[in-house]
Design a protein around this motif. Structure first.
Motif, PDB file in Angstrom:
ATOM      1  N   ILE A 133       0.848  -1.200   0.000  1.00 42.93           N
ATOM      2  CA  ILE A 133       0.000   0.000   0.000  1.00 42.93           C
ATOM      3  C   ILE A 133       0.880   1.245   0.000  1.00 42.93           C
ATOM      4  N   ASP A 134       1.903   1.269   0.857  1.00 41.07           N
ATOM      5  CA  ASP A 134       2.818   2.416   0.916  1.00 41.07           C
ATOM      6  C   ASP A 134       3.503   2.646  -0.423  1.00 41.07           C
ATOM      7  N   SER A 135       3.953   1.573  -1.060  1.00 38.19           N
ATOM      8  CA  SER A 135       4.617   1.705  -2.367  1.00 38.19           C
ATOM      9  C   SER A 135       3.667   2.292  -3.406  1.00 38.19           C
ATOM     10  N   ALA A 136       2.428   1.828  -3.400  1.00 35.47           N
ATOM     11  CA  ALA A 136       1.443   2.320  -4.365  1.00 35.47           C
ATOM     12  C   ALA A 136       1.131   3.793  -4.132  1.00 35.47           C
ATOM     13  N   ILE A 137       1.010   4.193  -2.878  1.00 33.50           N
ATOM     14  CA  ILE A 137       0.741   5.596  -2.537  1.00 33.50           C
ATOM     15  C   ILE A 137       1.923   6.472  -2.967  1.00 33.50           C
ATOM     16  N   LYS A 138       3.149   6.010  -2.679  1.00 31.41           N
ATOM     17  CA  LYS A 138       4.343   6.785  -3.036  1.00 31.41           C
ATOM     18  C   LYS A 138       4.466   6.967  -4.540  1.00 31.41           C
ATOM     19  N   ASP A 139       4.031   5.976  -5.295  1.00 32.88           N
ATOM     20  CA  ASP A 139       4.151   6.027  -6.754  1.00 32.88           C
ATOM     21  C   ASP A 139       3.310   7.145  -7.375  1.00 32.88           C
ATOM     22  N   CYS A 140       2.260   7.567  -6.687  1.00 29.67           N
ATOM     23  CA  CYS A 140       1.359   8.572  -7.270  1.00 29.67           C
ATOM     24  C   CYS A 140       1.223   9.804  -6.375  1.00 29.67           C
ATOM     25  N   GLN A 141       2.305  10.202  -5.729  1.00 26.39           N
ATOM     26  CA  GLN A 141       2.263  11.374  -4.848  1.00 26.39           C
ATOM     27  C   GLN A 141       2.056  12.681  -5.608  1.00 26.39           C
ATOM     28  N   ALA A 142       2.616  12.775  -6.788  1.00 27.73           N
ATOM     29  CA  ALA A 142       2.499  14.027  -7.549  1.00 27.73           C
ATOM     30  C   ALA A 142       1.086  14.158  -8.112  1.00 27.73           C
ATOM     31  N   PRO A 143       0.520  15.361  -8.096  1.00 27.04           N
ATOM     32  CA  PRO A 143      -0.800  15.570  -8.689  1.00 27.04           C
ATOM     33  C   PRO A 143      -0.816  15.116 -10.151  1.00 27.04           C
ATOM     34  N   ASP A 144      -1.916  14.514 -10.559  1.00 28.12           N
ATOM     35  CA  ASP A 144      -2.137  14.003 -11.917  1.00 28.12           C
ATOM     36  C   ASP A 144      -1.198  12.863 -12.301  1.00 28.12           C
ATOM     37  N   SER A 145      -0.662  12.144 -11.301  1.00 31.98           N
ATOM     38  CA  SER A 145       0.193  10.987 -11.595  1.00 31.98           C
ATOM     39  C   SER A 145      -0.500   9.663 -11.276  1.00 31.98           C
ATOM     40  N   PHE A 146      -1.733   9.727 -10.774  1.00 29.90           N
ATOM     41  CA  PHE A 146      -2.457   8.511 -10.382  1.00 29.90           C
ATOM     42  C   PHE A 146      -2.985   7.780 -11.606  1.00 29.90           C
TER      43      PHE A 146
END
Length: 109
Positions: free
Chosen positions: A12-25
């Motif tokens: 979960i932490d890895s997935a959250i970190k991967d999309c921290q920047a706005p519009d990167s999800f």
């Protein structure tokens, strides 16, 4: 039931970190990184139930905004663009909400 009872906290932490920047999800990438794509259809439905905050049987646009926060309370809110793209990607019948079957199809396909 919590998401960490189905998915590992590290994933979960890895997935959250991967999309921290706005519009990167990206929903598909998020589901892969957090390990949800490797779970059983029953587990995916359990996750849907947790994400369906108001227990309406659907995940509506308002709930999608806070999608990441359901995985980690400290996570950011999805941008309007990310929310709309997520909804469009999963809403197969065009009713403006994501049902359990639509969510399952998106995660497991």
């Amino acid at each position: 039931m919590s998401l960490s009872s189905i998915l590992s906290a590290d994933a979960i932490d890895s997935a959250i970190k991967d999309c921290q920047a706005p519009d990167s999800f990206c929903p598909k990438k998020f589901f892969q990184i957090c390990g949800l794509t490797k779970k059983s259809p029953q587990d995916v439905k359990k996750v849907f139930g947790i994400l369906d905050n108001d227990a309406s049987g659907f995940i509506e646009e308002e709930e999608l905004k806070f999608f990441l926060q359901r995985f980690n309370p400290g996570a950011r809110v999805l941008t309007e663009k990310e929310t709309k793209n997520f909804l469009c990607a999963a809403d197969d019948d065009g009713d403006g909400q994501i049902g359990a079957e639509e969510f399952q199809a998106m995660v497991l396909s």
